[in-house]
Structures are given as structure tokens and as C-alpha cells.
Design an enzyme around this catalytic site. Structure first.
Site, short mmCIF file in Angstrom:
data_model
loop_
_atom_site.label_atom_id
_atom_site.label_comp_id
_atom_site.label_asym_id
_atom_site.label_seq_id
_atom_site.Cartn_x
_atom_site.Cartn_y
_atom_site.Cartn_z
N ASP A 53 5.97 7.55 -0.42
CA ASP A 53 5.62 8.18 -1.71
C ASP A 53 4.12 8.00 -1.95
OD1 ASP A 53 5.62 5.48 -2.30
OD2 ASP A 53 6.70 5.68 -4.20
N SER A 54 3.44 7.29 -1.02
CA SER A 54 1.98 7.24 -1.05
C SER A 54 1.39 8.63 -0.88
CB SER A 54 1.44 6.31 0.05
OG SER A 54 2.02 6.63 1.30
N ASP A 92 11.26 7.74 1.79
CA ASP A 92 10.86 6.74 0.80
C ASP A 92 11.33 7.18 -0.59
OD1 ASP A 92 9.61 4.39 0.13
OD2 ASP A 92 7.60 5.25 0.00
N LYS A 121 14.00 3.90 2.47
CA LYS A 121 13.36 2.64 2.06
C LYS A 121 13.22 2.64 0.55
CE LYS A 121 8.71 2.01 2.31
NZ LYS A 121 8.41 1.71 0.91
N GLU A 123 11.72 -0.05 -2.82
CA GLU A 123 10.90 -1.23 -3.12
C GLU A 123 11.65 -2.26 -3.96
OE1 GLU A 123 7.15 -0.06 -4.85
OE2 GLU A 123 6.73 1.36 -3.23
N GLU A 190 4.48 -6.16 2.63
CA GLU A 190 3.14 -5.58 2.44
C GLU A 190 2.19 -6.57 1.77
OE1 GLU A 190 3.12 -1.75 0.48
OE2 GLU A 190 0.96 -1.82 0.14
O1 KIV Z 1 4.63 5.00 0.19
C1 KIV Z 1 4.22 4.35 1.14
O2 KIV Z 1 3.49 4.80 2.01
C2 KIV Z 1 4.66 2.98 1.20
C3 KIV Z 1 3.72 2.09 1.90
C4 KIV Z 1 2.72 1.58 0.94
C5 KIV Z 1 4.42 1.07 2.59
O3 KIV Z 1 5.66 2.61 0.68
#
Ligand code: KIV
Length: 288
Positions: A53-54, A92, A121, A123, A190
Site C-alpha cells: 500500500d506504499s 497488502d 499481508k 500490519e 521493519e
Molecule cells: O506497503 C508497503 O510497501 C509495505 C512495506 C513498507 C513493507 O508494507
């Protein structure tokens, strides 16, 4: 003449990743957000891709990952999947797509699996363990993410290194154990000191990946835009830059501008042709 035996490349599976961990073979992982990048990365031989989600920041220009919607995230993920044949693709889950209820988390995670992701994934540590347990019971391959978790950056006081004190390191180990007990197949850690990462690594058996958490891990993740010099806002300390795409593109764009202004572009080789017969009909004389 003896034929050189070529190893047939196969799609990376969770079984293969576990085998790599067993053999101590480092797992390579990069973020990816679009089709052409996925094709290049996949052909280069990357083991895993994270459609993070980056992308809200690196591709869509938001200041944080929080504005990313499920729809926007799924759109980026589909593009990456279309460009990927071999890599293990992790979807994500964006901010507030798994916090509301277990049902909603399962439903939203299912969207990523339906379009072809290999895993998802999310968080958080102990705080999301019961959600993860419900997701795993529903058959979802879930990966955890602890340490600096960008979706909680406002609550963590910004993008800060985590696990720097003994207490904070112990708390992260508790989080890692809670994730493992909830059923994750792996976790990303991280932005913590290497010593904290070692502590975590020794406490769990699942695949442990590092993003700015030092070398003690089953593999490394980096945000692709950081390692290719394609993100101007900031570059974390833990990134090694492999090329400067900003400089390469700046040069190319400036040259294009100059070529058009000076009428050096286009040349005949950039133009389509019309037959002499058709040109005659238009009364255009091109000579013999
Ligand atoms: O969104 C993303 O790229 C992430 C990384 C910061 C690990 O979750």
C-alpha cells in the site's frame, strides 16, 4: 556435444520459500506496483513481490499510505499479477480494511486471493492476532508485519525506528510469537536494530523477512522506488541505491524537449510511408 542442462524455472510457492529458509538460501523480495515493472522484475528472477500500500505514496503521490482504498490497491495488484509469471505475489491490505470485523477482514482478504495473489499481508502484532486467527481458519495464507508499521505511523509518532529499547524489543518478540500462534506463515519486520531482529528471529520458526532490520532474516525486502532512485520525498538509511532512475529520466526528457524544439525529431525513420501510387493520386510528386 553434451547438451547443457537448464534448470526449469517454476512458479515460487510457499513450499519453495520454506525450502529456501531450511537451506539458508536468502529470499529476495521487492515491492512492485505496475505491469512493466513486474515483467522486468519477474524476468530478472526475484523470488517475491509485494504490491504494497506504499503505492499510495510511490505511485499515487499521497503523503502517507492511509488514503489507499481497497479498490486502488486491487487495481495496482491486478496490474502486477498480469506481469508476473514466477514470483510469489503478496497483496497488502490497506488501512481499515481488516480492523472493522473478522468477517470484513476475511471478505477483503478474499478479494486479493480471488484475483490471483499467493498470500496477503497485514500490519500489527498481538493487537491483530485474533483477526489473523479467524483469517487463517478461513483458509487464508496470512503474513504479519511488525516493527515500523506505516499505517500506524500517526500513533507511533511518525516513521520511527522501532524496538530500540530492551522493553520495546521484548514487546516485539511477544508480537512475533502472537502472530506465529495465530497461524501466519511468515512475517515482515521493519526498521528495528539488527539485535532486536535477531531476538525476534530466534523466537519464531516461521519465515522472517527484514526491511531495514539487518541481515539476520530469511530474506530482504526493499521498496523498489528507493533502490532505483525513483522516489524523491525521502530515502531511508537502510536502502542501497542501484541506479538513479530520476537522473536517467531527467536526461531523457530534457533531450526529447530539445529535439522537438530544434526540429531534430522526428526523422524519416520515425514516419509511416505511403506508396508512390497513392501519392500520385494526391498529386504529390516525390520524384523517381
Ligand atoms: O506497503 C508497503 O510497501 C509495505 C512495506 C513498507 C513493507 O508494507
Amino acid at each position: 556435444m553434451a547438451e547443457e542442462k537448464k534448470k526449469k524455472r517454476r512458479k515460487v510457492s510457499l513450499g519453495k520459500l520454506r525450502g529456501m529458509k531450511r537451506r539458508g538460501e536468502p529470499i529476495t523480495w521487492l515491492t512492485c506496483y505496475d505491469f512493466p515493472m513486474a515483467q522486468i522484475m519477474d524476468a530478472a528472477g526475484i523470488d517475491m513481490m509485494l504490491v504494497g500500500d506504499s503505492g499510495a505514496m510511490t505511485v499515487l503521490g499521497h503523503p502517507t499510505t492511509l488514503p489507499q482504498s481497497l479498490d486502488a490497491q486491487l487495481m495496482l495488484t491486478k496490474a502486477v499479477l498480469r506481469g508476473t509469471q514466477y514470483a510469489f505475489v503478496v497483496g497488502d491490505m490497506p488501512y481499515m480494511t481488516y480492523e472493522m470485523s473478522h468477517e470484513k477482514a476475511i471478505e477483503n482478504a478474499g478479494e486479493f486471493m480471488r484475483i490471483g495473489c499467493d498470500a496477503i499481508k497485514l500490519e500489527g502484532g498481538a493487537r491483530v492476532a485474533d483477526t489473523i486467527e479467524a483469517m487463517v481458519k478461513a483458509g487464508l495464507p496470512v503474513m504479519g508485519h511488525i516493527g515500523l508499521t506505516p499505517q500506524s505511523a500517526p500513533a507511533l509518532g511518525g516513521y520511527r525506528v522501532q524496538g530500540k529499547s530492551a522493553d520495546a524489543a521484548k514487546k516485539l518478540v511477544e508480537d512475533a510469537i502472537a502472530l506465529q500462534e495465530a497461524g501466519v506463515w511468515g512475517m515482515l519486520v521493519e526498521a528495528v536494530p539488527p539485535e532486536t531482529m535477531e531476538f525476534i528471529y530466534d523466537a519464531v520458526d516461521v519465515i522472517c523477512m527484514s526491511l531495514g532490520a539487518g541481515p539476520t532474516a530469511d530474506g530482504q525486502l526493499v521498496i523498489v522506488h528507493d533502490m532505483i532512485g525513483y522516489f524523491a520525498a525521502f530515502r531511508p538509511k537502510f536502502v542501497r541505491q542501484y541506479c538513479d532512475l530520476t537522473e536517467i529520466l531527467d536526461k531523457a526528457f530534457k533531450q526529447y524537449i530539445e529535439d522537438v524544439k530544434s526540429k531534430d525529431f522526428p526523422q524519416p525513420e520515425h514516419c509511416y510511408e505511403m506508396s508512390k501510387e497513392e501519392l500520385d493520386k494526391l498529386g504529390i510528386d516525390v520524384g523517381d
